[in-house]
Design a protein around this motif. Structure first.
Motif, PDB file in Angstrom:
ATOM      1  N   UNK A   1       0.549  -1.151   0.215  1.00 39.03           N
ATOM      2  CA  UNK A   1      -0.177  -0.011   0.278  1.00 39.03           C
ATOM      3  C   UNK A   1       1.095   1.066   0.086  1.00 39.03           C
ATOM      4  N   UNK A   2       1.079   1.979   0.807  1.00 39.94           N
ATOM      5  CA  UNK A   2       1.808   3.223   1.360  1.00 39.94           C
ATOM      6  C   UNK A   2       3.329   2.484   1.511  1.00 39.94           C
ATOM      7  N   UNK A   3       3.030   1.332   2.073  1.00 42.69           N
ATOM      8  CA  UNK A   3       4.734   0.458   2.605  1.00 42.69           C
ATOM      9  C   UNK A   3       4.540  -1.169   1.588  1.00 42.69           C
ATOM     10  N   UNK A   4       5.243  -1.267   1.630  1.00 39.80           N
ATOM     11  CA  UNK A   4       5.990  -2.837   0.907  1.00 39.80           C
ATOM     12  C   UNK A   4       5.894  -3.604   2.527  1.00 39.80           C
ATOM     13  N   UNK A   5       5.104  -4.710   2.743  1.00 39.49           N
ATOM     14  CA  UNK A   5       4.763  -5.565   3.694  1.00 39.49           C
ATOM     15  C   UNK A   5       5.515  -7.409   2.935  1.00 39.49           C
ATOM     16  N   UNK A   6       6.101  -8.007   3.438  1.00 39.04           N
ATOM     17  CA  UNK A   6       6.762  -8.879   3.348  1.00 39.04           C
ATOM     18  C   UNK A   6       5.673 -10.023   4.239  1.00 39.04           C
ATOM     19  N   UNK A   7       4.666 -10.644   4.346  1.00 38.89           N
ATOM     20  CA  UNK A   7       3.548 -11.400   4.422  1.00 38.89           C
ATOM     21  C   UNK A   7       3.888 -12.797   4.758  1.00 38.89           C
ATOM     22  N   UNK A   8       4.163 -13.539   3.812  1.00 40.99           N
ATOM     23  CA  UNK A   8       5.178 -14.734   4.339  1.00 40.99           C
ATOM     24  C   UNK A   8       5.947 -14.590   3.906  1.00 40.99           C
ATOM     25  N   UNK A   9       7.397 -15.809   4.556  1.00 43.59           N
ATOM     26  CA  UNK A   9       8.745 -16.333   3.923  1.00 43.59           C
ATOM     27  C   UNK A   9       7.631 -17.177   2.451  1.00 43.59           C
ATOM     28  N   UNK A  10       8.763 -17.659   2.484  1.00 40.93           N
ATOM     29  CA  UNK A  10       8.367 -19.212   0.696  1.00 40.93           C
ATOM     30  C   UNK A  10       8.174 -20.478   1.852  1.00 40.93           C
ATOM     31  N   UNK A  11       7.233 -20.725   1.218  1.00 37.53           N
ATOM     32  CA  UNK A  11       6.031 -21.550   1.656  1.00 37.53           C
ATOM     33  C   UNK A  11       5.841 -22.417   1.100  1.00 37.53           C
ATOM     34  N   UNK A  12       5.883 -24.049   1.587  1.00 37.97           N
ATOM     35  CA  UNK A  12       4.797 -24.970   0.529  1.00 37.97           C
ATOM     36  C   UNK A  12       3.309 -24.854   0.279  1.00 37.97           C
ATOM     37  N   UNK A  13       3.541 -24.531   1.924  1.00 36.35           N
ATOM     38  CA  UNK A  13       1.609 -24.800   2.143  1.00 36.35           C
ATOM     39  C   UNK A  13       0.915 -23.777   1.090  1.00 36.35           C
ATOM     40  N   UNK A  14       0.108 -24.643   0.939  1.00 34.71           N
ATOM     41  CA  UNK A  14      -1.163 -23.832   0.402  1.00 34.71           C
ATOM     42  C   UNK A  14      -1.769 -23.596   1.179  1.00 34.71           C
ATOM     43  N   UNK A  15      -1.938 -23.799   2.209  1.00 37.36           N
ATOM     44  CA  UNK A  15      -3.517 -23.414   3.319  1.00 37.36           C
ATOM     45  C   UNK A  15      -2.639 -22.087   4.298  1.00 37.36           C
ATOM     46  N   UNK A  16      -1.921 -21.999   4.318  1.00 41.04           N
ATOM     47  CA  UNK A  16      -1.144 -21.124   4.622  1.00 41.04           C
ATOM     48  C   UNK A  16      -1.366 -19.739   3.995  1.00 41.04           C
ATOM     49  N   UNK A  17      -0.704 -19.892   3.019  1.00 42.82           N
ATOM     50  CA  UNK A  17      -0.496 -18.441   1.415  1.00 42.82           C
ATOM     51  C   UNK A  17      -1.688 -18.203   1.326  1.00 42.82           C
ATOM     52  N   UNK A  18      -3.150 -19.385   1.420  1.00 47.74           N
ATOM     53  CA  UNK A  18      -4.866 -19.158   0.702  1.00 47.74           C
ATOM     54  C   UNK A  18      -4.752 -18.476   1.977  1.00 47.74           C
ATOM     55  N   UNK A  19      -4.634 -18.282   2.899  1.00 51.22           N
ATOM     56  CA  UNK A  19      -5.184 -17.666   4.230  1.00 51.22           C
ATOM     57  C   UNK A  19      -4.709 -17.039   5.002  1.00 51.22           C
TER      58      UNK A  19
END
Length: 172
Positions: free
Chosen positions: A7-25
């Motif tokens: 948005x106004x800034x950039x935020x790393x929401x998740x690190x690299x993950x293979x977990x589709x549920x975590x990424x989707x959530x």
């Protein structure tokens, strides 16, 4: 995959993950807010992929024009080309299509556009099919004798039901 919000800034929401549920959530928790630092987010994505092995691409969704980044469109094109990272951009709603399409084209990615978020599932399905049709081929010769430089190589693909957008072949 990893998720980067902006948005106004950039935020790393998740690190690299293979977990589709975590990424989707995590994706479902994102909300639009304030300005748009799109180019900076894409730049962080490129930086995150530089040391990763294999085929790396960026898939970016934006619903607005960049109005908050330090980086420019030319900066991310240059960085992506230097690191051979294609950028697939999905534009949603009122955006500057020409700029986003030029970024995708210049980096060997693809630009998608939709006016409505209800079409996003179809767009993401197309992106997934496109990405599944990318192959990386490496060949190492068993001899360094330049007088015997010809090599016979046979490539066979079982395409099955994969979607192929282009039949271009590139080799050096």
């Amino acid at each position: 995959a990893l998720i980067i919000g902006f948005s106004n800034t950039v935020d790393l929401v998740t690190n690299f993950s293979n977990d589709k549920m975590v990424l989707s959530n995590q994706m479902n928790k994102l909300e639009e807010d304030g300005k748009t630092a799109f180019y900076d987010a894409v730049g962080l994505g490129i930086d995150s992929l530089i040391e990763k092995k294999g085929i790396n691409v960026i898939v970016a969704l934006t619903d607005g024009d960049d109005n908050s980044s330090i980086l420019s469109a030319q900066d991310i094109i240059k960085k992506a080309k230097e690191n051979e990272i294609p950028i697939y951009i999905i534009g949603l709603g009122d955006i500057k299509k020409n700029i986003l399409e030029s970024i995708s084209n210049a980096t060997n990615g693809t630009f998608y556009y939709t006016k409505s978020s209800t079409s996003l599932i179809e767009v993401y399905d197309n992106v997934a099919k496109n990405l599944k049709s990318i192959y990386e081929l490496k060949y190492k010769s068993n001899t360094l004798d330049i007088n015997n430089a010809n090599r016979d190589i046979t490539l066979e693909f079982d395409i099955d039901s994969l979607f192929i957008q282009s039949s271009n072949i590139k080799y050096d």
